[in-house]
Design a protein around this motif. Structure first.
Motif, PDB file in Angstrom:
ATOM      1  N   ARG A   4      51.732  40.637  39.246  1.00  0.00           N
ATOM      2  CA  ARG A   4      50.922  40.844  39.024  1.00  0.00           C
ATOM      3  C   ARG A   4      50.632  41.978  39.784  1.00  0.00           C
ATOM      4  O   ARG A   4      49.973  42.954  38.723  1.00  0.00           O
ATOM      5  N   ASP A   5      50.939  42.316  40.687  1.00  0.00           N
ATOM      6  CA  ASP A   5      51.290  43.619  41.421  1.00  0.00           C
ATOM      7  C   ASP A   5      51.602  44.587  40.360  1.00  0.00           C
ATOM      8  O   ASP A   5      51.112  45.666  40.780  1.00  0.00           O
ATOM      9  N   PHE A   6      52.658  44.588  40.272  1.00  0.00           N
ATOM     10  CA  PHE A   6      53.220  45.346  39.549  1.00  0.00           C
ATOM     11  C   PHE A   6      52.731  46.025  37.978  1.00  0.00           C
ATOM     12  O   PHE A   6      52.523  47.138  37.798  1.00  0.00           O
ATOM     13  N   VAL A   7      52.214  44.854  37.465  1.00  0.00           N
ATOM     14  CA  VAL A   7      51.027  45.271  35.955  1.00  0.00           C
ATOM     15  C   VAL A   7      50.170  46.318  36.652  1.00  0.00           C
ATOM     16  O   VAL A   7      49.556  47.080  36.608  1.00  0.00           O
ATOM     17  N   ALA A   8      49.761  46.192  37.608  1.00  0.00           N
ATOM     18  CA  ALA A   8      48.364  47.096  38.487  1.00  0.00           C
ATOM     19  C   ALA A   8      48.647  48.115  38.754  1.00  0.00           C
ATOM     20  O   ALA A   8      47.285  49.210  38.215  1.00  0.00           O
TER      21      ALA A   8
END
Length: 293
Positions: free
Chosen positions: A112-116
């Motif tokens: 999810r941090d990657f997506v952000a």
């Protein structure tokens, strides 16, 4: 900028897997390449220029270029744009990932941090480029392969070579669309020559869509081995992943990767085909860099 003015291009991150294919493509198109990075590129006997963030200069010194192609992770795009401005480039091509969409609902905080980070970097790329008068193009590839440096096809190949079989999650039929580094390199050169690609983002997949088991079978066949796919129930597969991820070599493996064996991870190439003639090859797991189609 007229596409016909692209004669000199700076490559950021040429030591990456796409860089191995991009340098020959630029040479074939009579486009001069200069390299920006931190380490030498074995395939390219030319100087690598380091960027001084504080002074916005290069060592060794580097003169004006027409465009910059960034093969570095997209979250560093702000620094890449600093380089582009320092070099007077009016065109930048950068690479993101279709994982920016496929991992949105992941249960993994890391993903999810990657997506952000990807989302924020894409926004910065577009808005800051436009403010600076730089034409931008973003490529989001699917599963990249071709240099044995990826964590997908190369990983499966390594398991096939060492074990002689591949454990497959029972019922996994997710679709895949692997894209060869040679086709991504060709896309860069084609986009540089197309004004229709200015200020656009493109999802780029390969020329063939396969169910995950068929992808694995093709890799077996490229190794001249009889395909042996062992169906494994989800619980047992989760145990295998948990144990493997404790080893330094396999720390990149996460349980969410198992779940995605059942998901379709593909791209629509129609816009890229229309705007700059993108025609990627079918899945060829044995295709080396520069291999003719």
């Amino acid at each position: 900028m007229s596409s016909g003015t692209i004669r000199r291009v700076a490559i950021v991150g040429a030591a990456s897997q796409i860089g191995q294919a991009l340098l020959p493509c630029l040479e074939a198109a009579a486009i001069e390449a200069v390299l920006i990075g931190r380490r030498a590129v074995p395939e390219a006997p030319m100087p690598v220029h380091r960027f001084d963030d504080a002074h916005r200069t290069f060592e060794p010194s580097l003169s004006k270029v027409d465009a910059v192609i960034s093969l570095a992770p997209l979250p560093v795009i702000g620094r890449v744009l600093d380089m582009a401005e320092a070099l007077g480039a009016r065109r930048v091509i950068a690479f993101g990932s279709t994982g920016r969409f496929s991992k949105v609902d992941s249960s993994s905080e890391i993903e999810r941090d990657f997506v952000a980070q990807q989302t924020q970097a894409e926004h910065l790329f577009a808005t800051r480029s436009q403010s600076a008068g730089i034409a931008w193009t973003l490529f989001r590839p699917t599963m990249i392969y071709g240099a044995d440096l990826d964590l997908n096809v190369a990983f499966i190949r390594a398991v096939v070579r060492r074990a002689g079989f591949f454990p497959l999650l029972r019922g996994a039929r997710g679709l895949r669309q692997p894209v060869h580094i040679g086709d991504l390199a060709t896309a860069c050169v084609a986009a540089l020559a197309s004004e229709r690609s200015l200020n656009r983002a493109y999802d780029l997949g390969g020329g063939e869509v396969l169910a995950f088991p068929e992808l694995v079978r093709r890799i077996f066949e490229s190794e001249r081995k009889r395909p042996v796919l062992v169906p494994v129930p989800r619980f047992a597969y989760s145990v295998i992943v948990a144990l493997a991820s404790r080893l330094p070599r396999y720390r990149f493996i996460r349980p969410q990767m198992v779940d995605r064996m059942c998901d379709d991870l593909i791209a629509d190439n129609a816009d890229a085909a229309r705007d700059f003639g993108y025609r990627p090859r079918r899945f060829e797991p044995g295709a080396a860099v520069g291999k003719e189609r």
